[in-house]
Design a protein around this motif. Structure first.
Motif, mmCIF file in Angstrom:
data_model
loop_
_atom_site.group_PDB
_atom_site.id
_atom_site.type_symbol
_atom_site.label_atom_id
_atom_site.label_comp_id
_atom_site.label_asym_id
_atom_site.label_seq_id
_atom_site.Cartn_x
_atom_site.Cartn_y
_atom_site.Cartn_z
ATOM 1 N N LYS A 114 0.834 -1.204 0.000
ATOM 2 C CA LYS A 114 0.000 0.000 0.000
ATOM 3 C C LYS A 114 0.875 1.264 0.000
ATOM 4 C CE LYS A 114 -4.124 -1.859 2.315
ATOM 5 N NZ LYS A 114 -4.957 -1.816 3.548
ATOM 6 N N ALA A 115 1.945 1.235 0.788
ATOM 7 C CA ALA A 115 2.854 2.399 0.833
ATOM 8 C C ALA A 115 3.521 2.605 -0.517
ATOM 9 C CB ALA A 115 3.889 2.192 1.925
ATOM 10 N N GLN A 116 3.953 1.512 -1.130
ATOM 11 C CA GLN A 116 4.598 1.629 -2.438
ATOM 12 C C GLN A 116 3.604 2.143 -3.480
ATOM 13 O OE1 GLN A 116 6.337 -2.164 -3.393
ATOM 14 N NE2 GLN A 116 7.716 -2.152 -1.631
ATOM 15 N N ASP A 140 9.506 9.489 -19.771
ATOM 16 C CA ASP A 140 9.385 9.593 -18.311
ATOM 17 C C ASP A 140 7.933 9.447 -17.857
ATOM 18 O OD1 ASP A 140 12.102 9.950 -17.959
ATOM 19 O OD2 ASP A 140 11.984 12.127 -18.189
ATOM 20 N N MET A 141 7.009 9.958 -18.674
ATOM 21 C CA MET A 141 5.593 9.847 -18.311
ATOM 22 C C MET A 141 5.136 8.383 -18.332
ATOM 23 S SD MET A 141 3.027 11.723 -17.421
ATOM 24 C CE MET A 141 2.093 10.554 -16.460
ATOM 25 N N ASN A 142 5.504 7.662 -19.352
ATOM 26 C CA ASN A 142 5.125 6.239 -19.455
ATOM 27 C C ASN A 142 5.772 5.404 -18.353
ATOM 28 O OD1 ASN A 142 3.543 6.684 -21.715
ATOM 29 N ND2 ASN A 142 5.244 6.341 -23.147
ATOM 30 N N ASN A 146 3.876 3.011 -15.650
ATOM 31 C CA ASN A 146 4.215 1.596 -15.444
ATOM 32 C C ASN A 146 4.532 1.310 -13.979
ATOM 33 O OD1 ASN A 146 3.894 1.089 -18.162
ATOM 34 N ND2 ASN A 146 6.077 1.386 -18.652
ATOM 35 N N GLU A 147 5.224 2.234 -13.355
ATOM 36 C CA GLU A 147 5.538 2.043 -11.932
ATOM 37 C C GLU A 147 4.254 2.010 -11.098
ATOM 38 O OE1 GLU A 147 8.138 5.269 -11.116
ATOM 39 O OE2 GLU A 147 9.942 4.238 -11.889
ATOM 40 N N GLU A 152 0.208 -1.294 -8.091
ATOM 41 C CA GLU A 152 -1.171 -1.814 -7.930
ATOM 42 C C GLU A 152 -1.181 -3.334 -7.978
ATOM 43 O OE1 GLU A 152 -3.663 1.926 -9.898
ATOM 44 O OE2 GLU A 152 -3.089 0.192 -11.133
ATOM 45 N N ALA A 153 -0.400 -3.929 -8.901
ATOM 46 C CA ALA A 153 -0.328 -5.390 -9.008
ATOM 47 C C ALA A 153 0.307 -6.000 -7.768
ATOM 48 C CB ALA A 153 0.456 -5.778 -10.261
#
Length: 373
Positions: A114-116, A140-142, A146-147, A152-153
């Motif tokens: 959750k913190a990440q 940088d936006m993409n 992705n991060e 979320e995963a």
């Protein structure tokens, strides 16, 4: 001299005539002596019930084997063997310490995820603002997007691990899946159990509703379908009530019904299985008992004769029918099942016929008979 010859010839003729007449009287007496007395019966129709007994295996309506779903040592037995239990009631408890630790570890992973996720979301929002002012490029936006997806995963994965850990912890309390009576418990305190073991922990069964499973031949099923004039699917609704008997001869007061017929043939035995259900409030039968299923056949307007009136030749059945005081060997067809003393005749006799009721096999064709009581 000639006159005397004629006299002697006449006397000889008279003597021969008398002898023949006397011999004829003897023959008539012999013929009368050859007329024997036999017990006979006049054929009539009647409603008749034939029962057939078939060995059955008894099961309770909802037998439930208890087996562990996780590996652990038994630390508590919550019930006495043979006790009545309710659905959801704890039966055994396994060591919970390692599973409680697994839950705490999974909860920590969820918090970390959750913190990440929160950090990834903030990064995403910040870079989105910079991207809108064209301070950073699309790469940088993409990367920020992705991060965020990875975070979320990771949270979803951590939640799944937590759910698994909680489930494993719940499996350490082995509960009754239904109402019933607990069987003998096969393991004791301190013993290690695991899901791969062959022996069950115990069994919960409710004997108040039982089922009798019986194997019948394809020929028997065919005969039943022919007799009731229906398909196998329709047969349970056509069959009369059946009786269940213990192997020591006690009859269950409650009648049952055949409510299921297998749709296939057992490849090993060549049998077809049927199921009859009964109420068993007094607990006469238990799970795993053996019994005898008594199936009745109600024959309307049947012709019933004693078996001793028949004789068999190469799987064909015959009786000695009496017509005008003389026997005639007559072939008959019989119902495929009997009570050991009588036969139900399906063809070959009609009401009003008279047959020899005893020792039919000893009476020859054409024998003169006289009825005796």
């Amino acid at each position: 001299m000639n006159k005397n010859k004629w006299i002697f010839a006449a006397l000889a003729l008279v003597a021969m005539t008398a002898g023949v007449w006397y011999y004829s009287l003897d023959d008539d007496e012999d013929e009368e002596e050859e007329v024997s007395e036999y017990a006979t019966m006049t054929i009539a129709q009647q409603d008749y019930i034939i029962t057939r007994d078939i060995v059955s295996k008894i099961e309770t309506a909802q037998p439930a084997e208890l087996r562990p779903q996780v590996t652990g040592r038994i630390v508590k037995i919550c019930v006495e063997e043979g006790a009545r239990v309710k659905k959801g009631q704890p039966i055994l408890v396994l060591d919970q310490v390692p599973f409680q630790a697994a839950v705490r570890s999974a909860e920590a992973k969820v918090n970390s995820a959750k913190a990440q996720l929160a950090t990834a979301r903030q990064n995403m929002e910040g870079r989105e603002a910079l991207h809108n002012r064209q301070v950073i490029g699309d790469f940088d936006m993409n990367k920020a997007r992705n991060e965020l997806s990875e975070a979320e995963a990771a949270l979803d994965e951590a939640k799944a691990e937590l759910q698994t850990a909680r489930n494993d912890l719940s499996y350490t309390v082995i509960k009754s899946p239904s109402d019933g009576v607990i069987s003998m418990i096969e393991y004791r305190l301190g013993e290690l159990v695991d899901p791969s073991m062959e022996t069950r922990l115990t069994l919960v069964s409710d004997y108040r509703r039982i089922r009798a499973y019986t194997a019948i031949s394809e020929k028997t099923l065919y005969d039943l379908k022919q007799y009731y004039g229906c398909s196998a699917e329709e047969l349970p609704g056509k069959l009369p009530e059946v009786t269940l008997i213990t192997y020591w001869g006690k009859e269950l007061e409650q009648k049952g019904r055949i409510d299921a017929i297998s749709g296939d043939v057992d490849l090993t035995t060549g049998a077809i299985y049927i199921r009859a259900s009964f109420d068993n409030p007094q607990g006469v039968f238990h799970h795993g008992s053996n019994g005898v299923l008594r199936v009745p056949y109600h024959l309307k307007d049947a012709i019933v004769i004693p078996q001793e009136a028949t004789f068999e030749i190469q799987d064909r059945y015959f009786v000695s029918k009496v017509v005008d005081g003389v026997t005639h060997t007559t072939e008959i067809k019989i119902f495929p099942y009997n009570d050991g003393q009588t036969y139900a005749v399906t063809d070959g006799l009609k009401p009003g016929d008279v047959i020899v009721a005893e020792g039919g096999a000893l009476v020859r064709e054409g024998t003169k008979v006289k009825t005796k009581k």
